[in-house]
Motif scaffolding. Sequence first.
Motif, short mmCIF file in Angstrom:
data_model
loop_
_atom_site.label_atom_id
_atom_site.label_comp_id
_atom_site.label_asym_id
_atom_site.label_seq_id
_atom_site.Cartn_x
_atom_site.Cartn_y
_atom_site.Cartn_z
N VAL A 114 0.85 -1.18 0.00
CA VAL A 114 0.00 0.00 0.00
C VAL A 114 0.90 1.24 0.00
O VAL A 114 1.80 1.36 0.82
N ILE A 115 0.62 2.15 -0.92
CA ILE A 115 1.38 3.39 -0.97
C ILE A 115 0.89 4.28 0.17
O ILE A 115 -0.29 4.62 0.24
N PRO A 116 1.79 4.64 1.09
CA PRO A 116 1.36 5.46 2.23
C PRO A 116 1.12 6.91 1.81
O PRO A 116 1.64 7.37 0.80
N ASP A 117 0.33 7.60 2.60
CA ASP A 117 0.05 9.00 2.37
C ASP A 117 1.35 9.80 2.41
O ASP A 117 2.13 9.70 3.36
N ARG A 118 1.59 10.59 1.38
CA ARG A 118 2.83 11.36 1.27
C ARG A 118 3.03 12.31 2.45
O ARG A 118 4.12 12.44 3.00
N GLY A 119 1.96 12.98 2.85
CA GLY A 119 2.06 13.93 3.95
C GLY A 119 2.46 13.24 5.25
O GLY A 119 3.28 13.75 6.01
N PHE A 120 1.88 12.07 5.49
CA PHE A 120 2.23 11.31 6.69
C PHE A 120 3.70 10.91 6.66
O PHE A 120 4.42 11.08 7.64
N VAL A 121 4.13 10.41 5.52
CA VAL A 121 5.53 9.97 5.39
C VAL A 121 6.48 11.13 5.63
O VAL A 121 7.48 11.00 6.34
N GLN A 122 6.17 12.29 5.09
CA GLN A 122 7.04 13.45 5.29
C GLN A 122 7.11 13.84 6.76
O GLN A 122 8.17 14.22 7.27
N LYS A 123 6.00 13.72 7.47
CA LYS A 123 5.98 14.05 8.89
C LYS A 123 6.82 13.08 9.73
O LYS A 123 7.35 13.46 10.76
N VAL A 124 6.94 11.84 9.25
CA VAL A 124 7.70 10.83 9.98
C VAL A 124 9.17 11.22 10.06
O VAL A 124 9.87 10.84 10.99
#
Length: 140
Positions: free
Chosen positions: A56-66
Amino acid sequence: VAEPSADDLKVLAELRLGDARALLHAERSSAAYYLAGYSVECALKAIIARSFREGVIPDRGFVQKVYSHNLTDLVGLAGLKSDLDMRMLRPAAFKTNWSLASEWNETSRYVMVKGPRASAIVEAVGGHPEGVLAWLKEYW
């Protein structure tokens, strides 16, 4: 270099706390302080990494926040905000431990830290059973 897995991050969290203790013992308090906080960051990111689903491709915004180094923000991303809030209401050492640990940030590597402050964060992170790392291990 491949991104670390959740298991890698768990190992790194433990290793960095051990490194912090060794550096504290060697009177290298600034480095000990930094690595104790980094241990918490690794632990939080290990919990967050488990939330990604294979295929599953994760949400880009969430990944950037990580990629944040802010421990309070990472607690939210790990889904632990409500648990943290509940623990902070209890009359226990955890509240003090979290307060000490959450002062840490990635720019701490540029700060000269005295021995007592470094000792305090190492104990706050690694002290049992109310240490910050002990809490985060509950979610591994």
